[in-house]
Design a protein around this motif. Structure first.
Motif: not given
Length: 268
Positions: A179-193
């Motif tokens: 699954m994708l959590d956009t808040s968690q994702m942004s801290n790595y950071p990555e994008t939905p792509d």
């Protein structure tokens, strides 16, 4: 796509207050954050779960996912402490059983963490073994497990979409997805792509929130751009709003209204 309401920011209100709000809203699907005071997995009884099932059904709502609290409770499937690890596995097994009874198709699970002063490989091994056990149990119960990466300050096991794919491939279970959590994702950071590229059809669920688990538009992430990327990917699953910041605790209905306004803006 199916937009899903979640009850985390209703923690200072009874669960029925949240369900009443969703029933009157433009949404018809919910994700259950399972923790006290709404549903304490540790102490949940058959009577409580039966009542909750009727409470959801009488409002003609669909329960899409059960998400047990696992970041602040004593839950850690990657712990080197065997007692704690086994207790955590049993906690998720009970969650899976509850989800099955409630006719929810999904349960979210996090990978846990090891001590930060010890080799990451040790925690990875413990997490993988636990996820293997839980995936097999979920298969028996007909439940999809959704694995969520965590921030580097929370876990030293999985922080990126590539690491998430590695774990999913290692377990190799038909019932373990990402699954994708956009808040968690942004801290790595990555994008939905990055998530769609690295996970493909293994990506089965999305927590769509601004940085810090805020209502979309209340933080600094490009949420409209993220939504467009998700839509362009062909993803047609659930988009849930895991709103956790304490600023919403006093008036969660306003936050819910703001979410619906945001949905109307991007989908019109």
């Amino acid at each position: 796509m199916n937009f899903v309401a979640m009850n985390f920011h209703y923690v200072r209100y009874p669960l029925s207050y949240f369900l009443d709000k969703v029933e009157k809203s433009g949404l018809d699907s919910v994700e259950l954050w399972a923790a006290a005071p709404h549903l304490n997995i540790y102490d949940a009884t058959l009577d409580q779960v039966s009542f909750l099932k009727k409470d959801i059904q009488k409002r003609n709502l669909k329960l899409e996912c059960v998400t047990p609290e696992q970041c602040v409770y004593p839950v850690n499937i990657a712990s080197e402490d065997e007692v704690l690890r086994n207790s955590s596995i049993n906690y998720f097994k009970k969650t899976i059983e509850i989800a099955n009874f409630l006719e929810a198709p999904r349960v979210i699970v996090c990978e846990g963490s090891g001590y930060f002063n010890k080799p990451r490989e040790e925690a990875w091994k413990q997490s993988a073994e636990s996820l293997g056990v839980l995936s097999e149990f979920a298969k028996e119960k007909g439940i999809k497990l959704l694995l969520e990466p965590l921030m580097v300050t929370t876990s030293n096991v999985i922080n990126s979409s590539k690491e998430l794919r590695k774990m999913v491939d290692e377990i190799n279970s038909p019932n373990l997805f990402a699954m994708l959590d956009t808040s968690q994702m942004s801290n790595y950071p990555e994008t939905p792509d990055d998530y769609f590229k690295n996970l493909g059809d293994k990506l089965q669920y999305i927590h769509f929130v601004d940085r810090g688990h805020l209502v979309p538009g209340d933080g600094d992430l490009p949420m409209e751009e993220y939504y467009k990327k998700i839509k362009a990917s062909g993803y047609d699953g659930c988009i849930s709003f895991e709103i956790c910041d304490r600023r919403y605790y006093c008036d969660p209905n306003k936050a819910q209204d703001d979410i619906e306004k945001w949905i109307e803006t991007v989908t019109k």
